[in-house]
Design a protein around this motif. Structure first.
Motif, PDB file in Angstrom:
ATOM      1  N   GLU A   1       3.799   0.717  -4.979  1.00 56.93           N
ATOM      2  CA  GLU A   1       3.048   0.963  -3.905  1.00 56.93           C
ATOM      3  C   GLU A   1       1.726   1.337  -4.742  1.00 56.93           C
ATOM      4  OE1 GLU A   1       5.302   3.791  -1.451  1.00 56.93           O
ATOM      5  OE2 GLU A   1       5.538   4.630  -3.279  1.00 56.93           O
ATOM      6  N   HIS A   2       0.685   0.538  -3.949  1.00 59.25           N
ATOM      7  CA  HIS A   2      -1.263   0.975  -4.855  1.00 59.25           C
ATOM      8  C   HIS A   2      -1.512   1.928  -3.454  1.00 59.25           C
ATOM      9  CE1 HIS A   2       0.631  -1.671  -7.826  1.00 59.25           C
ATOM     10  NE2 HIS A   2       0.780  -2.552  -6.728  1.00 59.25           N
ATOM     11  N   PRO A   3      -2.816   1.989  -3.674  1.00 59.74           N
ATOM     12  CA  PRO A   3      -3.787   2.696  -3.226  1.00 59.74           C
ATOM     13  C   PRO A   3      -4.623   1.451  -2.354  1.00 59.74           C
ATOM     14  CG  PRO A   3      -4.433   3.944  -5.895  1.00 59.74           C
ATOM     15  CD  PRO A   3      -2.777   2.656  -5.557  1.00 59.74           C
ATOM     16  N   SER A   4      -5.107   1.881  -1.172  1.00 58.42           N
ATOM     17  CA  SER A   4      -5.474   1.312   0.006  1.00 58.42           C
ATOM     18  C   SER A   4      -6.523   0.144  -1.069  1.00 58.42           C
ATOM     19  CB  SER A   4      -5.901   2.324   0.933  1.00 58.42           C
ATOM     20  OG  SER A   4      -4.538   2.833   1.882  1.00 58.42           O
ATOM     21  N   GLU A   5      -7.492   1.578  -1.618  1.00 55.43           N
ATOM     22  CA  GLU A   5      -8.414   0.638  -1.938  1.00 55.43           C
ATOM     23  C   GLU A   5      -8.225   0.019  -2.975  1.00 55.43           C
ATOM     24  OE1 GLU A   5      -8.365   4.510  -3.683  1.00 55.43           O
ATOM     25  OE2 GLU A   5      -7.338   4.226  -2.366  1.00 55.43           O
ATOM     26  N   ASN A   6      -7.194  -0.390  -3.643  1.00 58.89           N
ATOM     27  CA  ASN A   6      -6.778  -1.265  -4.201  1.00 58.89           C
ATOM     28  C   ASN A   6      -6.492  -2.711  -3.973  1.00 58.89           C
ATOM     29  OD1 ASN A   6      -7.261   0.047  -6.571  1.00 58.89           O
ATOM     30  ND2 ASN A   6      -5.456   0.465  -7.169  1.00 58.89           N
ATOM     31  N   TRP A   7      -6.309  -2.698  -2.600  1.00 57.82           N
ATOM     32  CA  TRP A   7      -6.386  -3.725  -1.637  1.00 57.82           C
ATOM     33  C   TRP A   7      -8.073  -4.314  -1.486  1.00 57.82           C
ATOM     34  CZ3 TRP A   7      -1.400  -6.024  -1.184  1.00 57.82           C
ATOM     35  CH2 TRP A   7      -0.444  -5.543  -1.622  1.00 57.82           C
TER      36      TRP A   7
ATOM     37  N   SER B   1      12.819   7.940   1.027  1.00 59.27           N
ATOM     38  CA  SER B   1      13.076   7.275  -0.222  1.00 59.27           C
ATOM     39  C   SER B   1      14.689   7.032   0.901  1.00 59.27           C
ATOM     40  CB  SER B   1      13.893   8.261  -0.932  1.00 59.27           C
ATOM     41  OG  SER B   1      14.614   9.148  -0.596  1.00 59.27           O
ATOM     42  N   ASN B   2      14.373   7.516   1.500  1.00 55.33           N
ATOM     43  CA  ASN B   2      15.740   6.103   2.801  1.00 55.33           C
ATOM     44  C   ASN B   2      15.223   4.424   3.493  1.00 55.33           C
ATOM     45  OD1 ASN B   2      17.341   7.858   3.021  1.00 55.33           O
ATOM     46  ND2 ASN B   2      16.415   9.277   4.767  1.00 55.33           N
ATOM     47  N   MET B   3      13.367   4.934   3.850  1.00 56.94           N
ATOM     48  CA  MET B   3      12.611   3.804   4.026  1.00 56.94           C
ATOM     49  C   MET B   3      12.891   2.688   2.518  1.00 56.94           C
ATOM     50  SD  MET B   3       9.576   4.363   6.287  1.00 56.94           S
ATOM     51  CE  MET B   3       9.389   3.204   7.062  1.00 56.94           C
ATOM     52  N   LYS B   4      12.662   3.198   1.959  1.00 54.86           N
ATOM     53  CA  LYS B   4      12.485   2.622   0.406  1.00 54.86           C
ATOM     54  C   LYS B   4      14.606   1.951  -0.274  1.00 54.86           C
ATOM     55  CE  LYS B   4       8.801   5.187  -1.932  1.00 54.86           C
ATOM     56  NZ  LYS B   4       8.496   5.866  -2.619  1.00 54.86           N
TER      57      LYS B   4
ATOM     58  N   LYS C   1       0.605  -1.246   0.183  1.00 57.06           N
ATOM     59  CA  LYS C   1       0.195  -0.273   0.164  1.00 57.06           C
ATOM     60  C   LYS C   1       1.079   1.205  -0.137  1.00 57.06           C
ATOM     61  CE  LYS C   1      -2.299  -1.098   4.066  1.00 57.06           C
ATOM     62  NZ  LYS C   1      -3.106  -1.011   4.732  1.00 57.06           N
ATOM     63  N   GLU C   2       0.402   2.349  -0.405  1.00 56.60           N
ATOM     64  CA  GLU C   2       1.172   3.854  -0.636  1.00 56.60           C
ATOM     65  C   GLU C   2       1.312   3.890   0.541  1.00 56.60           C
ATOM     66  OE1 GLU C   2      -0.452   6.036  -4.451  1.00 56.60           O
ATOM     67  OE2 GLU C   2      -1.540   5.778  -2.950  1.00 56.60           O
ATOM     68  N   GLY C   3       2.558   4.619   1.073  1.00 55.03           N
ATOM     69  CA  GLY C   3       2.343   5.429   2.341  1.00 55.03           C
ATOM     70  C   GLY C   3       3.228   3.835   3.819  1.00 55.03           C
ATOM     71  N   VAL C   4       3.630   3.010   3.166  1.00 53.01           N
ATOM     72  CA  VAL C   4       3.933   1.803   4.763  1.00 53.01           C
ATOM     73  C   VAL C   4       5.468   2.489   4.176  1.00 53.01           C
ATOM     74  CG1 VAL C   4       4.860  -0.477   4.271  1.00 53.01           C
ATOM     75  CG2 VAL C   4       2.030   0.281   3.709  1.00 53.01           C
ATOM     76  N   LEU C   5       6.320   2.713   3.400  1.00 49.77           N
ATOM     77  CA  LEU C   5       7.747   3.037   2.831  1.00 49.77           C
ATOM     78  C   LEU C   5       7.832   4.903   2.372  1.00 49.77           C
ATOM     79  CD1 LEU C   5       9.073   0.055   0.454  1.00 49.77           C
ATOM     80  CD2 LEU C   5       9.603   0.565   3.474  1.00 49.77           C
ATOM     81  N   LYS C   6       7.902   4.802   4.464  1.00 48.84           N
ATOM     82  CA  LYS C   6       7.312   7.107   3.989  1.00 48.84           C
ATOM     83  C   LYS C   6       8.053   8.451   3.545  1.00 48.84           C
ATOM     84  CE  LYS C   6       4.431   5.583   8.147  1.00 48.84           C
ATOM     85  NZ  LYS C   6       3.764   5.046   7.572  1.00 48.84           N
TER      86      LYS C   6
END
Length: 65
Positions: free
Chosen positions: A49-55, A16-19, A9-14
């Motif tokens: 990364e995908h929007p929450s509504e796509n999960w 570029s450092n986390m990515k 989901k988008e936002g899990v990796l907040k």
């Protein structure tokens, strides 16, 4: 060589450092699992990364929980 696709989901990796950290650790884990350190530098990791509504899970949309 190996290609690993991380879908989340988008936002899990907040940021570029986390990515970067996820890419490094996934590459390292594969090299260790194979038992060949050369695979660390040969592995490609793609983050999608995908929007929450796509999960969904258990027949329900994640965003409806």
């Amino acid at each position: 060589m190996p290609l690993i696709i991380l879908k989340m989901k988008e936002g899990v990796l907040k940021d570029s450092n986390m990515k970067q950290d996820a890419i490094e650790k996934v590459s390292r884990a594969l090299a260790e699992a194979i038992g060949n350190e050369d695979y660390y530098t040969k592995t490609t990791v793609i983050i999608e990364e995908h929007p929450s509504e796509n999960w969904g899970c258990g027949g329900k949309s994640i965003c409806s929980k």
